[in-house]
Design a protein around this motif. Sequence first.
Motif, PDB file in Angstrom:
ATOM      1  N   LEU A 268      83.452 149.899  40.078  1.00 42.82           N
ATOM      2  CA  LEU A 268      83.861 150.725  38.950  1.00 42.82           C
ATOM      3  C   LEU A 268      85.324 151.113  39.157  1.00 42.82           C
ATOM      4  CD1 LEU A 268      80.717 153.021  38.584  1.00 42.82           C
ATOM      5  CD2 LEU A 268      81.227 150.865  37.432  1.00 42.82           C
ATOM      6  N   ASN A 269      86.139 150.761  38.173  1.00 43.04           N
ATOM      7  CA  ASN A 269      87.593 150.851  38.325  1.00 43.04           C
ATOM      8  C   ASN A 269      88.142 152.116  37.680  1.00 43.04           C
ATOM      9  OD1 ASN A 269      90.121 150.075  39.054  1.00 43.04           O
ATOM     10  ND2 ASN A 269      90.408 148.626  37.381  1.00 43.04           N
ATOM     11  N   HIS A 270      88.875 152.895  38.451  1.00 43.12           N
ATOM     12  CA  HIS A 270      89.585 154.074  37.935  1.00 43.12           C
ATOM     13  C   HIS A 270      91.070 153.719  37.884  1.00 43.12           C
ATOM     14  CE1 HIS A 270      90.451 158.259  37.089  1.00 43.12           C
ATOM     15  NE2 HIS A 270      91.343 158.261  38.064  1.00 43.12           N
ATOM     16  N   VAL A 271      91.636 153.663  36.676  1.00 39.86           N
ATOM     17  CA  VAL A 271      93.017 153.212  36.467  1.00 39.86           C
ATOM     18  C   VAL A 271      93.931 154.406  36.277  1.00 39.86           C
ATOM     19  CG1 VAL A 271      94.541 151.770  35.083  1.00 39.86           C
ATOM     20  CG2 VAL A 271      92.160 151.091  35.414  1.00 39.86           C
ATOM     21  N   ILE A 272      95.060 154.374  36.981  1.00 40.37           N
ATOM     22  CA  ILE A 272      96.108 155.389  36.815  1.00 40.37           C
ATOM     23  C   ILE A 272      97.393 154.672  36.423  1.00 40.37           C
ATOM     24  CG2 ILE A 272      97.548 157.094  37.973  1.00 40.37           C
ATOM     25  CD1 ILE A 272      95.244 157.937  39.619  1.00 40.37           C
ATOM     26  N   ASP A 273      97.874 154.975  35.209  1.00 34.07           N
ATOM     27  CA  ASP A 273      99.119 154.401  34.711  1.00 34.07           C
ATOM     28  C   ASP A 273     100.141 155.528  34.626  1.00 34.07           C
ATOM     29  OD1 ASP A 273     101.177 153.060  33.517  1.00 34.07           O
ATOM     30  OD2 ASP A 273      99.949 152.117  31.962  1.00 34.07           O
TER      31      ASP A 273
ATOM     32  N   ARG B  57      68.963 146.496  46.281  1.00 36.60           N
ATOM     33  CA  ARG B  57      69.579 146.979  45.049  1.00 36.60           C
ATOM     34  C   ARG B  57      71.047 146.578  45.017  1.00 36.60           C
ATOM     35  NH1 ARG B  57      66.340 150.138  42.132  1.00 36.60           N
ATOM     36  NH2 ARG B  57      64.525 151.055  43.179  1.00 36.60           N
ATOM     37  N   ILE B  58      71.592 146.471  43.813  1.00 33.72           N
ATOM     38  CA  ILE B  58      72.981 146.065  43.661  1.00 33.72           C
ATOM     39  C   ILE B  58      73.895 147.114  44.285  1.00 33.72           C
ATOM     40  CG2 ILE B  58      73.286 147.166  41.400  1.00 33.72           C
ATOM     41  CD1 ILE B  58      75.013 144.706  40.661  1.00 33.72           C
ATOM     42  N   LYS B  59      74.983 146.654  44.880  1.00 36.30           N
ATOM     43  CA  LYS B  59      75.936 147.543  45.534  1.00 36.30           C
ATOM     44  C   LYS B  59      77.027 147.934  44.542  1.00 36.30           C
ATOM     45  CE  LYS B  59      78.656 147.988  49.768  1.00 36.30           C
ATOM     46  NZ  LYS B  59      79.066 147.320  51.037  1.00 36.30           N
ATOM     47  N   VAL B  60      77.251 149.228  44.379  1.00 34.84           N
ATOM     48  CA  VAL B  60      78.257 149.738  43.453  1.00 34.84           C
ATOM     49  C   VAL B  60      79.407 150.325  44.257  1.00 34.84           C
ATOM     50  CG1 VAL B  60      78.754 151.302  41.538  1.00 34.84           C
ATOM     51  CG2 VAL B  60      76.502 150.221  41.721  1.00 34.84           C
ATOM     52  N   LEU B  61      80.596 149.761  44.081  1.00 35.18           N
ATOM     53  CA  LEU B  61      81.787 150.194  44.795  1.00 35.18           C
ATOM     54  C   LEU B  61      82.687 150.997  43.870  1.00 35.18           C
ATOM     55  CD1 LEU B  61      82.589 146.763  46.468  1.00 35.18           C
ATOM     56  CD2 LEU B  61      81.346 148.645  47.502  1.00 35.18           C
ATOM     57  N   THR B  62      83.575 151.764  44.466  1.00 31.34           N
ATOM     58  CA  THR B  62      84.589 152.497  43.701  1.00 31.34           C
ATOM     59  C   THR B  62      85.953 151.863  43.946  1.00 31.34           C
ATOM     60  OG1 THR B  62      84.867 154.078  45.517  1.00 31.34           O
ATOM     61  CG2 THR B  62      83.305 154.650  43.771  1.00 31.34           C
ATOM     62  N   ARG B  63      86.716 151.760  42.884  1.00 30.33           N
ATOM     63  CA  ARG B  63      88.013 151.093  42.968  1.00 30.33           C
ATOM     64  C   ARG B  63      89.070 151.939  42.267  1.00 30.33           C
ATOM     65  NH1 ARG B  63      89.767 145.143  40.535  1.00 30.33           N
ATOM     66  NH2 ARG B  63      91.866 145.773  39.925  1.00 30.33           N
ATOM     67  N   LEU B  64      90.263 151.977  42.865  1.00 27.78           N
ATOM     68  CA  LEU B  64      91.407 152.672  42.282  1.00 27.78           C
ATOM     69  C   LEU B  64      92.507 151.658  42.024  1.00 27.78           C
ATOM     70  CD1 LEU B  64      92.944 155.350  41.571  1.00 27.78           C
ATOM     71  CD2 LEU B  64      93.733 155.353  43.948  1.00 27.78           C
TER      72      LEU B  64
ATOM     73  N   THR C 140      87.464 152.890  32.438  1.00 28.41           N
ATOM     74  CA  THR C 140      88.590 153.665  31.967  1.00 28.41           C
ATOM     75  C   THR C 140      88.838 154.867  32.873  1.00 28.41           C
ATOM     76  OG1 THR C 140      87.091 154.871  30.517  1.00 28.41           O
ATOM     77  CG2 THR C 140      88.268 153.008  29.583  1.00 28.41           C
ATOM     78  N   SER C 141      90.013 155.473  32.718  1.00 23.74           N
ATOM     79  CA  SER C 141      90.404 156.577  33.589  1.00 23.74           C
ATOM     80  C   SER C 141      89.484 157.773  33.439  1.00 23.74           C
ATOM     81  CB  SER C 141      91.850 156.988  33.287  1.00 23.74           C
ATOM     82  OG  SER C 141      92.715 155.915  33.522  1.00 23.74           O
ATOM     83  N   GLY C 142      89.072 158.081  32.218  1.00 22.94           N
ATOM     84  CA  GLY C 142      88.166 159.202  32.011  1.00 22.94           C
ATOM     85  C   GLY C 142      86.735 158.766  32.169  1.00 22.94           C
ATOM     86  N   ILE C 143      86.147 158.992  33.327  1.00 21.61           N
ATOM     87  CA  ILE C 143      84.786 158.542  33.599  1.00 21.61           C
ATOM     88  C   ILE C 143      83.802 159.541  33.017  1.00 21.61           C
ATOM     89  CG2 ILE C 143      83.127 157.994  35.404  1.00 21.61           C
ATOM     90  CD1 ILE C 143      85.358 157.100  37.136  1.00 21.61           C
TER      91      ILE C 143
END
Length: 266
Positions: free
Chosen positions: A33-38, A68-75, A12-15
Amino acid sequence: MLGSTSMMLHHTSGISRKQPSFPPLMGYSAVALNHVIDFKEKKQEIIKPVPPSELFPSLPIVQGTSKRIKVLTRLTLVVSDPSHCNLLRSTSANIRLYDIIAVFPKTEKLFHIACTTLDVDLVCINVTEKLPFYFRRPPVNMAIDRGIYFELLYTPAIKDSTMRRYTISNAISLMQICKGKNIVISSAAERPLELRGPYDVANLGLLFGLSEGEAKAAVSTNCRATMLHGETRKSACGVVYTVKKPRKVEEEETAVPACKKAKTQA
């Protein structure tokens, strides 16, 4: 083999700054990890992505490896007006901090803009309702040539029978145009119970109109290609990815000197 796969996790947008428990790996080696902007909800600004180390102090080990697992950031930008795309065209420093940039166009015009001009890695396809437009071959082919991938979500299909019908219908409409190329299947999961393993997701891809090979690629190689496309976008240059090609038995036999062949035959 689906061992080296990537999965897009919806966030969600508020992490939250709290330290949540990491979701089950289920055979995946990377998550986003997805950061959504509507823009339709309210005026929002692109903030810096939260470092994964702040959310997860200790990352789990990928099964069968020592990494270790790779954690990406997504917009993900949900755009319903052409003016919303100006944010992607701007030289915002925060945008360049995200590993993956996705756009969710709501109209045919915005879908065309996303495929032909926007500098993004993913174009999200609406799977929760009937599409208000038909996919056309020119913009889809242009996106494929530019290395952009189309994202289909499977979580709505396992939540509700109506959304399952829309998901399959919209996916098949896209497959008729793209012929199974440049497809990524991800979860958009907000809870661990909504996640499925890569083999289960590949089987769902068969319902979406993909062949067996295309369905496997949608949860493995295509996901990696999306990550590399994001690296290219961030570096403004390019990324070289090498794969060791296994030698065939015939090539190994031809590489043996003739004298050794004669001794072996004798």
